[in-house]
Design a protein around this motif. Structure first.
Motif, short mmCIF file in Angstrom:
data_model
loop_
_atom_site.label_atom_id
_atom_site.label_comp_id
_atom_site.label_asym_id
_atom_site.label_seq_id
_atom_site.Cartn_x
_atom_site.Cartn_y
_atom_site.Cartn_z
N PHE A 124 85.68 46.44 60.55
CA PHE A 124 85.39 47.86 60.77
C PHE A 124 84.28 48.33 59.84
O PHE A 124 84.28 48.02 58.64
N ALA A 125 83.33 49.10 60.38
CA ALA A 125 82.13 49.46 59.63
C ALA A 125 82.43 50.17 58.33
O ALA A 125 81.81 49.89 57.29
N LEU A 131 83.79 48.34 50.77
CA LEU A 131 83.63 47.12 49.97
C LEU A 131 82.25 47.08 49.33
O LEU A 131 82.11 46.67 48.17
N GLU A 132 81.23 47.52 50.06
CA GLU A 132 79.89 47.60 49.48
C GLU A 132 79.86 48.60 48.32
O GLU A 132 79.18 48.40 47.31
N HIS A 133 80.60 49.70 48.47
CA HIS A 133 80.67 50.69 47.41
C HIS A 133 81.30 50.09 46.15
O HIS A 133 80.79 50.30 45.03
N ALA A 365 75.92 50.60 63.65
CA ALA A 365 74.49 50.40 63.52
C ALA A 365 74.19 49.67 62.22
O ALA A 365 74.80 49.92 61.19
N ALA A 366 73.26 48.73 62.27
CA ALA A 366 72.99 47.88 61.10
C ALA A 366 72.63 48.69 59.87
O ALA A 366 73.01 48.34 58.75
N GLU A 367 71.90 49.80 60.04
CA GLU A 367 71.49 50.58 58.88
C GLU A 367 72.66 51.23 58.17
O GLU A 367 72.57 51.61 57.01
N GLU A 368 73.82 51.35 58.85
CA GLU A 368 74.97 51.99 58.24
C GLU A 368 75.82 51.02 57.43
O GLU A 368 76.61 51.43 56.60
N ILE A 369 75.69 49.74 57.69
CA ILE A 369 76.54 48.78 56.98
C ILE A 369 75.73 47.86 56.09
O ILE A 369 76.28 46.97 55.45
#
Length: 410
Positions: A124-125, A131-133, A365-369
């Protein structure tokens, strides 16, 4: 303390999940008391009075679920948590104000600076974003890998790996992951295994029985089932739940008692809904696979699904979720959607309503993840279809209407 009273002691057989979902007191210990309400009671109070200072302190310290302050616990909430624990055959379960509340609180409870996480790349995005955060701000190293290949997970784990995060079937790709094999790999380094099982649910898949340490649900979806509740849930061992419970008090991600009551009511129809949705979704998957308009189809119980054999081992039903793409990409998808008569575009899934979403134009969308976590590619214009409980022939008719529009244009 463990709250799942369905974990039988060999004297009496355990109750069927169908019964546990329906009956408000089926997971309670012993024979129901006389004059107990048949429906679960709803207590519309955020706080309780203590008889004296020692008694109120005892509630705060040892048993806030009986009534102290709703952020710490609540009797109606506890009934819903016991029901979910029983359905997952877990020692304990917790409810949250949303699925992301459950995910973020659970991750914060078990991860520390210097820890390493391995996660499936196509989850899920917003889980990827969180996790990136943690990677950017909390010193947690995260590696996203293609967990469909157990060897990639094996190559990724290391001595400081504390968590393997999976989602199966995944959103929106409908990847199917081998929970038992992957859990075995993670446990060689004593890492916890979290599995988001939202697309399946406890009547279809029980990750804890396959070696997972925690199962996660966006309870807004099939558990509540009527598009009127925002909620999250986790279930697992009493020890893991206790860690997450302490963090929930701090994050304040508790679920409103009225939402808990609606969740309990929704669970009563869960067995009926998941069977009807799975049956219709299976037929639709075959229809889509046979259509010359369709370039890509993913449904766990289709023999053509790459994870079909795994799905048959660990899932009792195929579920109500599928995804597909059309020849012609996004333009064909828009033509398909525009031709539908009544199936709505909607942002959520798993309810009594059939809905569809085009993730490429929303949350995937790739820019969001982030580019580095978007190494996997979804087919252009992928459609995520959530099958409801309407008449199967009506759902099929609208899908055919969309497919015909695509074929007539090409």
């Amino acid at each position: 303390m463990a709250f799942n009273e369905n974990r039988h002691d060999g004297v009496e057989p355990p109750l069927s999940p169908d019964t546990l979902a329906v009956h408000p007191w089926a997971s309670a210990r012993g024979r129901p008391r006389a004059h107990r309400t048949l429906n679960a009671p709803l207590f519309l109070s955020t706080q309780w009075e203590g008889s004296d200072l020692p008694q109120l302190a005892e509630l705060f310290a040892r048993d806030p679920d009986r009534g102290f302050y709703t952020r710490f616990g609540h009797p109606t909430t506890r009934l819903a948590e016991e029901r979910i624990a029983a359905l997952e055959d877990a020692e304990d379960a917790l409810l949250f104000s949303s699925g992301m509340g459950a995910i973020s609180t659970s991750l914060l409870a078990v991860l520390r600076a210097g820890d390493h996480v391995v996660a499936h790349q196509a989850i899920f995005a917003q889980t990827i974003q969180f996790l990136e955060h943690l990677s950017a701000t909390a010193g947690v190293r995260v590696d996203f890998v293609d967990a469909r290949d157990p060897q990639r997970v094996k190559d990724a784990v290391r001595a400081n790996t504390r968590l393997l995060y999976l989602e199966t079937p995944s959103n929106p790709a409908i990847d199917v992951l081998d929970i038992a094999t992957l859990a075995g790999i993670a446990h060689t380094v004593d890492a916890l295994v979290f599995v988001d099982s939202t697309f399946a649910g406890p009547l279809i898949q029980r990750p804890l029985s396959l070696g997972a340490d925690l199962v996660i649900h966006s309870a807004s979806k099939s558990l509540a089932g009527h598009a009127d509740v925002l909620a999250g849930a986790v279930a697992g061992s009493a020890q893991t739940a206790a860690r997450i419970r302490r963090m929930r008090v701090l994050t304040g991600a508790s679920l409103d008692p009225h939402a808990c009551w609606l969740l309990l009511r929704g669970l009563q129809t869960l067995p009926l809904r998941v069977r009807a949705q799975s049956q219709t979704a299976g037929s639709l998957a075959q229809l889509l696979e046979a259509s010359p308009a369709v370039s890509h189809i993913r449904y766990p119980f289709l023999p053509s699904h790459p994870g079909h054999a795994v799905a048959r081992r660990q899932m009792a039903l195929g579920g109500g979720m599928l995804s597909f793409a059309l020849h012609g990409g996004v333009e064909s998808t828009r033509r398909f959607v525009g031709a539908l008569r009544w199936i709505p575009l909607a942002s959520s899934l798993g309810s009594v309503y059939t809905t569809l979403e085009v993730p490429e134009e929303l949350d995937f969308a790739a820019e969001e993840i982030g580019e580095r976590t978007a190494s996997f590619a979804l087919p252009p214009g992928l459609v995520r279809l959530s099958v409801g409980v309407e008449a199967a022939e009506d759902i099929e008719g609208d899908i055919r209407r969309g497919l015909d529009a695509v074929l007539s244009a090409t």
